[in-house]
Design an enzyme around this catalytic site. Structure first.
Site, PDB file in Angstrom:
ATOM      1  N   SER A 170       0.830  -1.197   0.000  1.00 22.64           N
ATOM      2  CA  SER A 170       0.000   0.000   0.000  1.00 22.64           C
ATOM      3  C   SER A 170       0.871   1.255   0.000  1.00 22.64           C
ATOM      4  O   SER A 170       1.682   1.443  -0.901  1.00 22.64           O
ATOM      5  CB  SER A 170      -0.965  -0.046   1.188  1.00 22.64           C
ATOM      6  OG  SER A 170      -1.913   0.987   1.125  1.00 22.64           O
ATOM      7  N   ASP A 235     -10.133  -4.223  -5.013  1.00 23.11           N
ATOM      8  CA  ASP A 235      -9.542  -3.261  -4.076  1.00 23.11           C
ATOM      9  C   ASP A 235     -10.393  -1.999  -4.036  1.00 23.11           C
ATOM     10  O   ASP A 235     -10.577  -1.327  -5.056  1.00 23.11           O
ATOM     11  CB  ASP A 235      -8.108  -2.934  -4.513  1.00 23.11           C
ATOM     12  CG  ASP A 235      -7.309  -2.220  -3.436  1.00 23.11           C
ATOM     13  OD1 ASP A 235      -7.882  -1.346  -2.757  1.00 23.11           O
ATOM     14  OD2 ASP A 235      -6.112  -2.519  -3.291  1.00 23.11           O
ATOM     15  N   HIS A 264      -8.490  -4.456  -0.410  1.00 23.42           N
ATOM     16  CA  HIS A 264      -7.211  -3.806  -0.125  1.00 23.42           C
ATOM     17  C   HIS A 264      -6.476  -4.435   1.054  1.00 23.42           C
ATOM     18  O   HIS A 264      -5.244  -4.467   1.061  1.00 23.42           O
ATOM     19  CB  HIS A 264      -7.447  -2.319   0.168  1.00 23.42           C
ATOM     20  CG  HIS A 264      -6.187  -1.516   0.244  1.00 23.42           C
ATOM     21  ND1 HIS A 264      -5.381  -1.299  -0.853  1.00 23.42           N
ATOM     22  CD2 HIS A 264      -5.575  -0.891   1.290  1.00 23.42           C
ATOM     23  CE1 HIS A 264      -4.333  -0.562  -0.490  1.00 23.42           C
ATOM     24  NE2 HIS A 264      -4.427  -0.310   0.802  1.00 23.42           N
TER      25      HIS A 264
END
Length: 288
Positions: A170, A235, A264
Site C-alpha cells: 500500500s 480493491d 485492499h
C-alpha cells in the site's frame, strides 16, 4: 492545458494541490503505539515490549528471535527498526515497508508467519511518527526513512543488495519504488500499489502534476530488478487498475498475482498469495 479532461480541470481549479480525497484515502494514520522499546544501561541493546493491541500470536521463544534498535534518518528523526530471524538458512531478507495504519507491533506476528513460510528473514521499520519513531509522517520522511533502513540493514547485518527483496504494501510501495529506482536488489514486490496520489483520488487523471504526491508511475520504469506486483481485483482503496498500470511500465516484470475478489486489506488471506511468494522466492529468482 488544452489536453486536460474536464475532470482534471475541475481538480486543478476547484481543488487546490492537496485535494481532500487524497488525504482521506492516502493520509498517514499512525495508530496509538502497540509496543515500546526499552534500552539497557549500555545503550546498545533494545528490548521489545508488546501491548495487548499488538495481538501477538506466538511464544516468547519466537519473540526472542526479533531484534529491535533505533537509527537516525537524514532528516534527523530516530526510527524504530526490527529484524526478524525467521529461518537460519534464509538466502533472502525482505526489506518490508508496511501500510499506513499499522506499526511494527501489529505487524510482528505477521512477519514471523510470512518469513517462516517463504524461508526469508524480514527487516522492517516504522515511518517517522509511527510506533517508537520520532518526527511526523510525510512523503519526504518516507524516503529518508527507507534510506536509513537500507543503510542499517546493509551495515549492521552485512546483507548484500543481491540478497535483499524490497517489499512494499500500500503506502509502503511509495518508499519501496523510490529506493528500488536508485539501488538494485534481488527483487521488488509491490503489494496493492498505487500509481500516484492524484490518480487514486481522481481516477481520470492521465498525467503527473507538479503537486502530485507519491508518483510511483514515473519511477517504476527506472527499476532494473525483477518486479512482482500483487493486487486484489476488488480493491476498494487503490483500484486494481493501478497495479495493471505499474505492471505495464516495469522493465523486468514477472508474472503478477491478480487475486480475484480480494480487497485492499485481505490479499494475504488468500491461498494463492503465499503460493506465489514461495514460487517467486524459491524457484523464479534462482533463474532470473
Amino acid at each position: 492545458m488544452n489536453n486536460l479532461s474536464f475532470s482534471e480541470l475541475c481538480c486543478l481549479f476547484c481543488c487546490p494541490p492537496c485535494p481532500g480525497k487524497i488525504a482521506s484515502k492516502l493520509a498517514f494514520l499512525p495508530p496509538d503505539p502497540t509496543y515500546t522499546l526499552m534500552c539497557d544501561e549500555s545503550g546498545s541493546r533494545w528490548t521489545l515490549h508488546l501491548s495487548e493491541r499488538a495481538d501477538w500470536q506466538y511464544s516468547s521463544r519466537e519473540k526472542d528471535a526479533i531484534e529491535c534498535f533505533m537509527t537516525r534518518t537524514s532528516k534527523g528523526n530516530r526510527i524504530a527498526c526490527m529484524f526478524v530471524r525467521c529461518s537460519p538458512n534464509a538466502k533472502y531478507t525482505l526489506l518490508f515497508s508496511h501500510g499506513n495504519a499499522v506499526d511494527l507491533g501489529q505487524m510482528s506476528s505477521f512477519y514471523i508467519g510470512l518469513g517462516s513460510r517463504i524461508n526469508c528473514n524480514i527487516f522492517s521499520y516504522d515511518y517517522s511518527g509511527y510506533g517508537a519513531s520520532s518526527g511526523k509522517p510525510s512523503e519526504k520522511n518516507l524516503y529518508a526513512d527507507i534510506d536509513a533502513a537500507w543503510v542499517a540493514l546493509r551495515t549492521r547485518y552485512g546483507i548484500r543488495p543481491e540478497n535483499v527483496i524490497i517489499y512494499g504494501q500500500s503506502i509502503g510501495t511509495v518508499p519501496s519504488v523510490d529506493l528500488a529506482a536508485r539501488y538494485e536488489s534481488a527483487a521488488v514486490i509491490l503489494h496493492s500499489p498505487l500509481t500516484s496520489g492524484m490518480r487514486v483520488a481522481f481516477p481520470d487523471t492521465k498525467k503527473t502534476y507538479c503537486f502530485d504526491a507519491f508518483p510511483n508511475i514515473d519511477k517504476i520504469s527506472k527499476i532494473t530488478s525483477p518486479v512482482l506486483i500483487i493486487h486484489g481485483t476488488e480493491d476498494e482503496v487503490i483500484d486494481f487498475s493501478h497495479g495493471l498500470a505499474l505492471f505495464e511500465r516495469c522493465q523486468r516484470p514477472v508474472e503478477p498475482l491478480w487475486v480475484e475478489g480480494a480487497g485492499h486489506n485481505d490479499v494475504e488471506l488468500y491461498g494463492q498469495y503465499l503460493e506465489r511468494l514461495k514460487r517467486f522466492v524459491s524457484q523464479e529468482l534462482v533463474n532470473l
